[in-house]
Design a protein around this motif. Structure first.
Motif, mmCIF file in Angstrom:
data_model
loop_
_atom_site.group_PDB
_atom_site.id
_atom_site.type_symbol
_atom_site.label_atom_id
_atom_site.label_comp_id
_atom_site.label_asym_id
_atom_site.label_seq_id
_atom_site.Cartn_x
_atom_site.Cartn_y
_atom_site.Cartn_z
ATOM 1 N N GLU A 1 5.542 7.679 -0.606
ATOM 2 C CA GLU A 1 6.368 8.100 0.519
ATOM 3 C C GLU A 1 7.427 9.102 0.063
ATOM 4 O OE1 GLU A 1 7.553 4.083 1.630
ATOM 5 O OE2 GLU A 1 6.362 4.336 3.473
ATOM 6 N N THR B 1 0.823 -1.211 0.000
ATOM 7 C CA THR B 1 0.000 0.000 0.000
ATOM 8 C C THR B 1 0.852 1.254 0.000
ATOM 9 O OG1 THR B 1 -0.145 -0.055 2.409
ATOM 10 C CG2 THR B 1 -1.929 -1.129 1.164
ATOM 11 N N LYS B 2 2.177 1.084 0.029
ATOM 12 C CA LYS B 2 3.091 2.233 0.031
ATOM 13 C C LYS B 2 4.234 1.988 -0.931
ATOM 14 C CE LYS B 2 2.200 3.384 4.841
ATOM 15 N NZ LYS B 2 2.770 3.608 6.155
ATOM 16 N N THR C 1 -0.098 4.943 -0.987
ATOM 17 C CA THR C 1 0.554 6.132 -0.424
ATOM 18 C C THR C 1 1.967 6.244 -0.974
ATOM 19 O OG1 THR C 1 -0.741 5.939 1.599
ATOM 20 C CG2 THR C 1 1.253 7.298 1.707
ATOM 21 N N GLY D 1 -3.891 8.117 -8.349
ATOM 22 C CA GLY D 1 -4.049 9.563 -8.245
ATOM 23 C C GLY D 1 -4.181 10.229 -9.599
ATOM 24 N N GLY E 1 2.053 11.306 -0.482
ATOM 25 C CA GLY E 1 0.723 11.313 0.116
ATOM 26 C C GLY E 1 -0.138 10.190 -0.429
ATOM 27 N N ALA E 2 -1.311 10.041 0.181
ATOM 28 C CA ALA E 2 -2.246 8.985 -0.216
ATOM 29 C C ALA E 2 -3.009 9.395 -1.470
ATOM 30 C CB ALA E 2 -3.220 8.710 0.924
ATOM 31 N N VAL E 3 -3.201 8.426 -2.364
ATOM 32 C CA VAL E 3 -3.936 8.672 -3.612
ATOM 33 C C VAL E 3 -4.992 7.589 -3.828
ATOM 34 C CG1 VAL E 3 -2.009 9.863 -4.734
ATOM 35 C CG2 VAL E 3 -2.277 7.399 -5.047
ATOM 36 N N THR E 4 -5.945 7.905 -4.673
ATOM 37 C CA THR E 4 -6.977 6.953 -5.058
ATOM 38 C C THR E 4 -6.436 6.047 -6.151
ATOM 39 O OG1 THR E 4 -8.750 8.481 -4.493
ATOM 40 C CG2 THR E 4 -9.290 6.743 -6.082
ATOM 41 N N ARG F 1 -10.535 2.858 -5.124
ATOM 42 C CA ARG F 1 -10.288 2.702 -3.697
ATOM 43 C C ARG F 1 -9.591 3.978 -3.252
ATOM 44 N NH1 ARG F 1 -8.716 -1.903 -0.125
ATOM 45 N NH2 ARG F 1 -10.635 -2.786 -0.956
ATOM 46 N N ALA F 2 -10.308 4.816 -2.475
ATOM 47 C CA ALA F 2 -9.735 6.051 -1.946
ATOM 48 C C ALA F 2 -8.602 5.703 -0.990
ATOM 49 C CB ALA F 2 -10.811 6.862 -1.224
ATOM 50 N N ASN F 3 -7.542 6.484 -1.035
ATOM 51 C CA ASN F 3 -6.365 6.261 -0.190
ATOM 52 C C ASN F 3 -5.828 4.835 -0.344
ATOM 53 O OD1 ASN F 3 -6.634 8.909 0.897
ATOM 54 N ND2 ASN F 3 -8.236 8.132 2.244
#
Length: 158
Positions: A153, A80-81, A151, A106, A131-134, A146-148
């Protein structure tokens, strides 16, 4: 000859009782087959059987066609990152993923999309801002997101 109502009154062309179809019929232009997996029962088929669903020329309702294209669903994204520079190979699991044609992070297109099965695909994350992206999947039934979901880094020391 004319057209009449049950009570005997004449029906004119201008008042002919008709309505636009909400579910218009469509003509299938080539033979369409459905594939059913068979095998070990563990979700990873050893093979599949194909059956003719509609021969060319068949007329079916638009809703019947629409039901055959089930929207994709995301159950997990891993990892997820990843670095803002991009390049992370991301595995997305879910259902009906075999119709996915593009993945974006994003709003930026992922690369090297590979459909592994109806339940799994991989894609390389593009570069993005920290930052977090869709995460958004484009498939035959539209977009699924899927929102966020991922991510980016910030690089260490940056």
């Amino acid at each position: 000859m004319g057209l009449y109502r049950q009570d005997g009154s004449r029906i004119t062309k201008a008042t002919f009782p008709a309505a636009a179809l909400d579910d218009p019929p469509v003509r299938v232009t080539e033979d369409v087959y459905v594939s059913e997996p068979y095998g070990r029962g563990d979700g990873q088929p050893e093979g599949s059987k194909r059956f003719m669903l509609y021969p060319a020329g068949t007329i079916v309702l638009r809703s019947a066609v629409d039901r055959m294209f089930t929207a994709a669903a995301i159950t997990s994204i891993h990892p997820t990152k990843g670095p803002a520079a991009g390049g992370t190979t991301v595995t997305i699991k879910g259902s009906n993923l075999d119709g996915v044609s593009a993945v974006s992070f994003g709003g930026n297109a992922g690369t090297d999309l590979r459909i592994r099965s109806a339940g799994e695909l991989t894609v390389k994350a593009p570069a993005g801002e920290a930052g977090a992206v869709t995460v958004e999947l484009a498939d035959d039934s539209g977009a699924v997101s899927r929102a966020n979901g991922f991510t980016y880094e910030t690089p260490a020391g940056g």
